[in-house]
Design an enzyme around this catalytic site. Structure first.
Site, PDB file in Angstrom:
ATOM      1  N   LYS A  41       6.653  -1.109 -14.966  1.00  0.00           N
ATOM      2  CA  LYS A  41       5.668  -2.054 -14.429  1.00  0.00           C
ATOM      3  C   LYS A  41       4.234  -1.562 -14.610  1.00  0.00           C
ATOM      4  O   LYS A  41       3.360  -2.298 -15.044  1.00  0.00           O
ATOM      5  CB  LYS A  41       5.936  -2.319 -12.941  1.00  0.00           C
ATOM      6  CG  LYS A  41       7.155  -3.188 -12.729  1.00  0.00           C
ATOM      7  CD  LYS A  41       7.290  -3.670 -11.315  1.00  0.00           C
ATOM      8  CE  LYS A  41       8.551  -4.484 -11.171  1.00  0.00           C
ATOM      9  NZ  LYS A  41       8.623  -5.645 -12.069  1.00  0.00           N
ATOM     10  N   ASN A 186       5.539 -11.781  -5.638  1.00  0.00           N
ATOM     11  CA  ASN A 186       6.061 -13.078  -6.085  1.00  0.00           C
ATOM     12  C   ASN A 186       6.683 -13.752  -4.862  1.00  0.00           C
ATOM     13  O   ASN A 186       6.672 -13.188  -3.767  1.00  0.00           O
ATOM     14  CB  ASN A 186       7.044 -12.929  -7.261  1.00  0.00           C
ATOM     15  CG  ASN A 186       8.316 -12.162  -6.888  1.00  0.00           C
ATOM     16  OD1 ASN A 186       8.696 -12.055  -5.722  1.00  0.00           O
ATOM     17  ND2 ASN A 186       8.989 -11.611  -7.891  1.00  0.00           N
ATOM     18  N   ASP A 248      11.856 -14.902 -23.365  1.00  0.00           N
ATOM     19  CA  ASP A 248      12.163 -13.680 -22.614  1.00  0.00           C
ATOM     20  C   ASP A 248      11.141 -13.533 -21.483  1.00  0.00           C
ATOM     21  O   ASP A 248       9.974 -13.267 -21.735  1.00  0.00           O
ATOM     22  CB  ASP A 248      12.119 -12.466 -23.559  1.00  0.00           C
ATOM     23  CG  ASP A 248      12.492 -11.162 -22.851  1.00  0.00           C
ATOM     24  OD1 ASP A 248      12.831 -11.208 -21.648  1.00  0.00           O
ATOM     25  OD2 ASP A 248      12.447 -10.100 -23.499  1.00  0.00           O
ATOM     26  N   ASP A 254       4.149  -8.674 -14.954  1.00  0.00           N
ATOM     27  CA  ASP A 254       3.270  -7.574 -15.371  1.00  0.00           C
ATOM     28  C   ASP A 254       2.134  -8.092 -16.256  1.00  0.00           C
ATOM     29  O   ASP A 254       0.986  -7.650 -16.134  1.00  0.00           O
ATOM     30  CB  ASP A 254       4.071  -6.514 -16.139  1.00  0.00           C
ATOM     31  CG  ASP A 254       5.140  -5.870 -15.273  1.00  0.00           C
ATOM     32  OD1 ASP A 254       4.974  -5.865 -14.042  1.00  0.00           O
ATOM     33  OD2 ASP A 254       6.134  -5.376 -15.821  1.00  0.00           O
TER      34      ASP A 254
END
Length: 307
Positions: A41, A186, A248, A254
């Site tokens: 990350k 999130n 994807d 990120d």
């Protein structure tokens, strides 16, 4: 005028396989492709910000092994300064095993942090000079929590604005939250941290209020395909996501965080920065992988012009 920024976080080598469907326990599935590359990350966010034009110092920790070389080679290729990458012989470089369903683009990820979970207080203290020169510090929760608490404390004491991306989610002390300028969970992480299911603008407002009560100054909740929710200086709202065909979605968060950091470092306000970051994330999900999927500044500008 661009301000200097620091990204403090994890580096792992991504080992990614694509599969017709994600295996259930005990099942072996024949994959269609395999790819290995730099990830983690922290590293993904640092690269995203760097490629988007930010003046970034990347701080992470790797082992003295083959996977560690992947980090150093990637940084060299991207013209990123690797002076503040800590190297240890005691633990191996971290890895992430990533399975991607090629029909739905959904993924399953196992992260073994390795060296990233062994960052010492002394190592964090050694980057005080870099932090003092930075306008922003961006960090996540993928390194050992003691290192995150320490780096946030040093940044806060030196008047650096702290941006905390709460992934992978884990409990955060009130003391740490009180030093955060901008928190970025999130919707799932926001619910775990606040106990509020973020399924509407009203619910997001309540979750934001929870963070404000802990001393956080600004709240941004990423909502996947629905876009991003922002609450800042008494104003809140949702900025919709760009509609693209994703192949994807690994690393989309990120990409967003790195893009947001780059835009903020140029003096954009939070709302405009989020639009820029949405564009960066939209471009990244149309490519395979994490770090290699991060777009250049030119690509982002072009996307913003055509959308």
């Amino acid at each position: 005028m661009k301000k200097k920024v620091t990204v403090f976080g994890s580096f792992v080598v991504d080992l990614m396989g694509r599969t017709p469907h994600l295996p259930v326990p005990g099942e072996t599935v024949k994959g269609s492709m395999f790819k290995m590359g730099p990830g983690g990350k922290g590293f993904n966010q640092g690269v995203a910000a760097h490629k988007a034009g930010a003046d970034v110092t990347m701080v992470t920790k790797i082992g003295k092994d083959t996977f560690g070389e992947v980090a150093l080679n990637a940084m060299k290729e991207l013209n990123m300064n690797s002076d503040r990458v800590f190297i240890t012989e005691e633990t191996e470089t971290g890895i992430a095993l990533i399975l991607v369903d090629e029909k739905t683009s959904q993924n399953e990820i196992l992260v073994v942090s390795g060296s990233c979970s062994t960052i010492t207080d002394e190592e964090v203290e050694s980057i005080t000079d870099v932090l003092k020169e930075s306008e922003y510090l961006l960090t996540q929760l993928e390194t050992n929590i003691s290192s995150i608490e320490k780096v946030i404390d040093i940044a806060y004491k030196n008047g650096v604005k702290v941006i905390l991306n709460t992934a992978p989610v884990q409990p955060i002390s009130d003391e740490v939250l009180s030093k955060v300028d901008l928190i970025i969970p999130n919707e799932v992480e926001a619910e775990i941290l606040t106990g509020i299911c973020v399924d509407s603008k009203e619910a997001a407002d309540k979750a934001a209020e929870w963070f404000f009560n802990k001393g956080v100054k600004n709240v941004l909740i990423t909502l996947g395909g629905r876009g991003v929710y922002i609450s800042s200086e008494g104003k809140s709202g949702i900025i919709p996501a760009y509609k693209v065909d994703a192949i994807d979605t690994t690393g989309a968060g990120d990409a967003f965080n790195g893009g947001l950091l780059a835009a903020l470092s140029e003096g954009k306000n939070l709302w405009d920065a989020a639009v820029f970051a949405n564009a960066l994330a939209a471009l990244s999900v149309q490519r395979l992988g994490t770090t290699p999927a991060m777009p250049t500044r030119e690509e982002i500008e072009q996307f913003l012009q055509t959308h």
